[in-house]
Each structure stands twice: as structure tokens, then as C-alpha cells.
Design a protein around this motif. Sequence first.
Motif, short mmCIF file in Angstrom:
data_model
loop_
_atom_site.label_atom_id
_atom_site.label_comp_id
_atom_site.label_asym_id
_atom_site.label_seq_id
_atom_site.Cartn_x
_atom_site.Cartn_y
_atom_site.Cartn_z
N ALA A 9 0.83 -1.21 0.00
CA ALA A 9 0.00 0.00 0.00
C ALA A 9 0.86 1.26 0.00
O ALA A 9 0.57 2.23 -0.69
CB ALA A 9 -0.93 0.00 1.21
N ALA A 10 1.95 1.23 0.80
CA ALA A 10 2.84 2.40 0.85
C ALA A 10 3.50 2.64 -0.50
O ALA A 10 3.59 3.78 -0.98
CB ALA A 10 3.88 2.20 1.94
N VAL A 11 3.97 1.58 -1.13
CA VAL A 11 4.61 1.71 -2.44
C VAL A 11 3.62 2.23 -3.48
O VAL A 11 3.98 3.00 -4.37
CB VAL A 11 5.20 0.36 -2.88
CG1 VAL A 11 5.73 0.44 -4.30
CG2 VAL A 11 6.29 -0.10 -1.92
N ALA A 12 2.34 1.83 -3.34
CA ALA A 12 1.31 2.27 -4.28
C ALA A 12 0.85 3.70 -4.02
O ALA A 12 0.06 4.24 -4.80
CB ALA A 12 0.12 1.32 -4.23
N GLY A 13 1.30 4.30 -2.91
CA GLY A 13 0.97 5.70 -2.65
C GLY A 13 -0.21 5.94 -1.74
O GLY A 13 -0.63 7.08 -1.56
N LEU A 14 -0.76 4.89 -1.13
CA LEU A 14 -1.87 5.09 -0.22
C LEU A 14 -1.40 5.75 1.07
O LEU A 14 -0.28 5.53 1.52
CB LEU A 14 -2.54 3.75 0.10
CG LEU A 14 -3.31 3.08 -1.03
CD1 LEU A 14 -3.84 1.72 -0.58
CD2 LEU A 14 -4.45 3.95 -1.51
N LYS A 15 -2.29 6.56 1.68
CA LYS A 15 -1.96 7.28 2.90
C LYS A 15 -3.10 7.18 3.89
O LYS A 15 -4.24 6.86 3.53
CB LYS A 15 -1.68 8.76 2.59
CG LYS A 15 -0.47 8.99 1.69
CD LYS A 15 -0.27 10.50 1.46
CE LYS A 15 0.95 10.76 0.58
NZ LYS A 15 1.15 12.22 0.36
N GLU A 16 -2.78 7.47 5.15
CA GLU A 16 -3.81 7.54 6.17
C GLU A 16 -4.85 8.58 5.77
O GLU A 16 -4.52 9.66 5.31
CB GLU A 16 -3.19 7.93 7.51
CG GLU A 16 -4.20 8.05 8.65
CD GLU A 16 -3.57 8.44 9.96
OE1 GLU A 16 -4.33 8.84 10.88
OE2 GLU A 16 -2.33 8.36 10.08
N GLY A 17 -6.11 8.23 5.95
CA GLY A 17 -7.21 9.13 5.57
C GLY A 17 -7.79 8.84 4.22
O GLY A 17 -8.88 9.35 3.88
N ASP A 28 2.82 -11.05 -4.89
CA ASP A 28 3.19 -10.59 -6.23
C ASP A 28 2.00 -10.42 -7.16
O ASP A 28 2.18 -10.04 -8.32
CB ASP A 28 4.24 -11.51 -6.89
CG ASP A 28 5.55 -11.54 -6.12
OD1 ASP A 28 5.94 -10.49 -5.58
OD2 ASP A 28 6.17 -12.62 -6.05
N ASP A 29 0.78 -10.72 -6.68
CA ASP A 29 -0.40 -10.41 -7.47
C ASP A 29 -0.59 -8.89 -7.55
O ASP A 29 -0.29 -8.17 -6.60
CB ASP A 29 -1.66 -11.04 -6.86
CG ASP A 29 -1.80 -12.51 -7.19
OD1 ASP A 29 -0.94 -13.04 -7.94
OD2 ASP A 29 -2.76 -13.14 -6.71
N ARG A 30 -1.11 -8.45 -8.66
CA ARG A 30 -1.37 -7.02 -8.86
C ARG A 30 -2.86 -6.75 -8.67
O ARG A 30 -3.70 -7.43 -9.26
CB ARG A 30 -0.94 -6.60 -10.28
CG ARG A 30 -1.16 -5.13 -10.61
CD ARG A 30 -0.72 -4.89 -12.06
NE ARG A 30 -0.76 -3.49 -12.42
CZ ARG A 30 -1.83 -2.87 -12.91
NH1 ARG A 30 -2.96 -3.54 -13.07
NH2 ARG A 30 -1.79 -1.59 -13.22
N VAL A 31 -3.19 -5.78 -7.82
CA VAL A 31 -4.58 -5.39 -7.62
C VAL A 31 -4.72 -3.91 -7.95
O VAL A 31 -3.81 -3.11 -7.70
CB VAL A 31 -5.06 -5.67 -6.18
CG1 VAL A 31 -5.06 -7.16 -5.89
CG2 VAL A 31 -4.22 -4.92 -5.16
N THR A 32 -5.85 -3.58 -8.53
CA THR A 32 -6.15 -2.19 -8.86
C THR A 32 -7.09 -1.62 -7.82
O THR A 32 -8.14 -2.21 -7.53
CB THR A 32 -6.78 -2.08 -10.25
OG1 THR A 32 -5.88 -2.62 -11.22
CG2 THR A 32 -7.07 -0.62 -10.61
N LEU A 33 -6.71 -0.51 -7.23
CA LEU A 33 -7.48 0.11 -6.15
C LEU A 33 -7.96 1.49 -6.56
O LEU A 33 -7.16 2.32 -7.03
CB LEU A 33 -6.63 0.24 -4.89
CG LEU A 33 -6.02 -1.06 -4.33
CD1 LEU A 33 -5.00 -0.75 -3.25
CD2 LEU A 33 -7.11 -1.97 -3.81
N ALA A 72 -2.27 1.01 -8.61
CA ALA A 72 -2.05 -0.43 -8.64
C ALA A 72 -1.07 -0.80 -7.54
O ALA A 72 -0.09 -0.09 -7.30
CB ALA A 72 -1.52 -0.88 -10.00
N ALA A 73 -1.33 -1.91 -6.86
CA ALA A 73 -0.46 -2.38 -5.79
C ALA A 73 -0.03 -3.81 -6.08
O ALA A 73 -0.84 -4.64 -6.51
CB ALA A 73 -1.17 -2.31 -4.44
N ILE A 74 1.25 -4.10 -5.87
CA ILE A 74 1.78 -5.45 -5.99
C ILE A 74 1.88 -6.03 -4.58
O ILE A 74 2.69 -5.57 -3.76
CB ILE A 74 3.17 -5.46 -6.67
CG1 ILE A 74 3.12 -4.70 -8.00
CG2 ILE A 74 3.64 -6.89 -6.87
CD1 ILE A 74 2.16 -5.28 -9.01
#
Length: 478
Positions: free
Chosen positions: A310-318, A345-350, A362-364
Amino acid sequence: MERSFHAVAFRDTTGKISLVTGGSRDADSGAAVYPNLTHAAAIASSQVVHIKVTMSEQASASGIAVPRYYGPRRQTAPVMASGSGVVLSQDGYIITNNHVVEDASRMQVVLTDKRNYTAKLIGRDPNTDLALIKINAQGLNPVKLGNSDQVEIGQWVLAIGYPFSLNTTVTAGIVSAKERSIGIIGHHEDEQQNSDRGASAIEAYIQTDAAINPGNSGGALVNTKGELIGINAAIASQTGGYEGYGFAIPVNLVRKIVDDLRRYGTVKRGYLGVVFPSPVTEEQALAERGISPGSINGVYITGVRPGSAAAVAGLKEGDIIQQIDGHALNSSVELSERIARHHPDDRVTLAYSRKGKSTTTAAILKGEAAATRNTATEEAGLNDIYHKLGARFAPLDGQQKQRYQIGSGMLVTAIAPGGFFEQIGIQPGAIVVNVNGIQVNDPVQLAKALTAAASGTIRIACIAPDGSRIMFNLSLGT
């Protein structure tokens, strides 16, 4: 127009008397309309087996062999136990509950035609309460897997199993709810050493009012086509018997767990690395942030684990996660179950919302080892522990332990704004008894227990200031 639900007995042209459970009657015309459940029952009944278990000597002696899925624990655990299972393949693979077979020294499978086989364990997953076993047989009649994503509240279902060691029993009901989390996985207060439960527990049950009783565990929940939509796992009961609340593990999650157990003998689960309140504490957690729960369309993120997917994908608190792979999210339970279907290693789109602006990323997903390493790097000194938990503690004296009849625990003396304890709704004056079944007597033990739950669900057993006992749930690593 008034409609009522009831059961009707009728005699067909051959003189045979049949009972149709459920249905509706038009009060004006008197015409009855019922779902055709006989076809589904005939198909699925032969695909459900009886599992007889001999408990290991250690489990029998310790008295922890039978988990409290069905009410209060008996004083002495039986040497023998039984449950149900569902045939998945012609060559003898059978799915059941982990709690049916986890302490077994010997497993016997009895088919509907009374053939008896010795079964071997292929693998089990305590975090979903599923286990895969196999018998040496050919030409079996495997169940057809349905699609639990298409299950609708109010649709008719059948629960099939071997309650009370009776012969195959079929009960009918409707789907009462979906994506239920009831805190049963890992909630065994006496099993302090069983650390493989609870840390990454996934609960997203289909709730049904079809009668489910002890012995139904591991049996089938099927739709009116006879397709498997869930594995019966638990009931909510004060007496240990049926009270109208049964819970089944959705088949789309079962499918992934079975594939992993057949291929690897264990489950390989991908982790996103976001933190959010459990459904029980969500409203309180949002209210403390000045957020109206009704304004949240999705899953509100209260934290992101450093170095996680999540952190690598750019998600943040809030942030508010609203969709995963195009599927709209209605609860954190649903997000957990969707992520649990994936591998490392699966890719999910959020799709998520940040300050009212919608965006997609996208998060790996990472594996459990990576999630554990990321958590371990956060360990520091005692002051850092206090800061991280957002709470201050005092030891319990003998009088307090005697009053609440507990052998361990810490008194919460202060809560810091924005801290971990405030997030999950623990108040000053509460007593923390254990974390994921691990007793805690000081902040260091508490921090170690939290670290052991490197990802997944943390369950904190507390005694509230008013004396009521509460189980707080928080996801730490979906």
C-alpha cells in the motif's frame, strides 16, 4: 397483499407424504408458491461426508480439543469428535473446517453409501478455519462450485451435514447477511500457546438462518441448483445449539485456499499493508476523527504500514478505498476477503478517494515474510512503545485480578490522541487481558504480542471500565 411463510405437508400421486420447508402463501388466493429444494438436496447430499475424528492424547488430556464454536466448553473434552466435509474431486479430496481436524490423531471418512476410509491431512489454514484432507478413493461425486459473489440476501439455501452424528441432514433457510465478521477465529481464551490462530484471521461469513448444529462444521451450504456457495463453520449461540444464526465461509475464498493447500500444503497469502478499524469499532473510530460514518463510501484507512504494498502504491492515512479490481467495497471485511483471495506478487487495482478527489492506483501484494520484516524494523525502546500504542499503563494488583477473575492484564491509565488505542476505541480504566490469546502483563509483552501479529487481524480482549468484557478487532495488514 399479505404473504406468510410456513411449512406444508402434502401427499403426492403415489401416496408419499412430503414436507416442503419455507415458501409463501398468498393470503387472498390461498395459492402456495415454494422453491423447488428437492433437486438441490438430492444432488448435494451425496457430496457431503461424515468425518469421525480421534483426538490426539495431548489434546484430549489438555482439554482444549474442542473449540467453543458452539457455546460453552464442556468440563472434559471427548476422545472422539465428528464433523462434516464436502467432496471436491473424484479422487478423494475433501474440504472441511480446520477446527474439525486440527487435533486429530486419526480421521475416518464415511460416505453416504456407508463406505469407510481413513483420511490423511493435506494441509490446513487456521486463519480461515479451513482444512483439506484426502481419502484413497476413485469415482466419487464431487460438488459443483458456485459463485459466492453472486449470492444475494434473501435467497434460499440448504445446509447439509451430520449434526449430532446423525445421518445426512438437510435444512433450509435464506441468506440473512453477507460479509459477517464474528470474531470466532482465534477467540479461544484458554489456548494461550496456539499462536498460529488469529494473527491473520479472515472472517467474511455468509450468514443464514438454515438450522446448523454441532457436527455440521465443514458441511455444505448450497443454492437451489445444488451448487456449493459456502462451507458451514459456526453458529452464534448461548446454549451450544441452533438459535437462528449460522455462518459459512464463502466458496470463492474456499477455492483459493483449497488450490494453495493442494499445490503447496500451506496457504500463500498476499498482503496490502493497510490499517483500518474493525466493523465493531468503525463508527467510534470515525466519530473520534470528526467523521460521520454515513459519509464514508468504502473503507477508511487509519494507517499504512511502512514499506508495504500500500505504501509503495501511494496510499496514505485518511484515504478511502472504494473499489478493488472494479468491485465496489461496502465494508472492511469485504476488502480483507478480496485481498485474501490473492497471492504474493499479485497485482490489484485500487480506486480510492483522498480529500474528495478520486484516483486509481495499482499495488503489488507482498508476502508474509516481507510484511513481518517491515514490522520488525519498527521495534524500539520502551518510550517508543508507549508512543506507538498511545497509552500509559499500570500493573494490576491482586485485588483487581481477583475481582475480575483474571490471571493477567494491564490497567490503561491514559490514552493519547491519535494513538493506536484511541483508534480502536479502548478507554482509560479498561484492562487489557490478552492479545490474540497471548497474556500480557507489561508494555513489553504487549508490544511483542502486537509484533507477532505482523499482519492481519489483532484481537485485544479487554474488560471495560463498567466491567463488561469486550473483544476489539483491528486489521493490521490486509
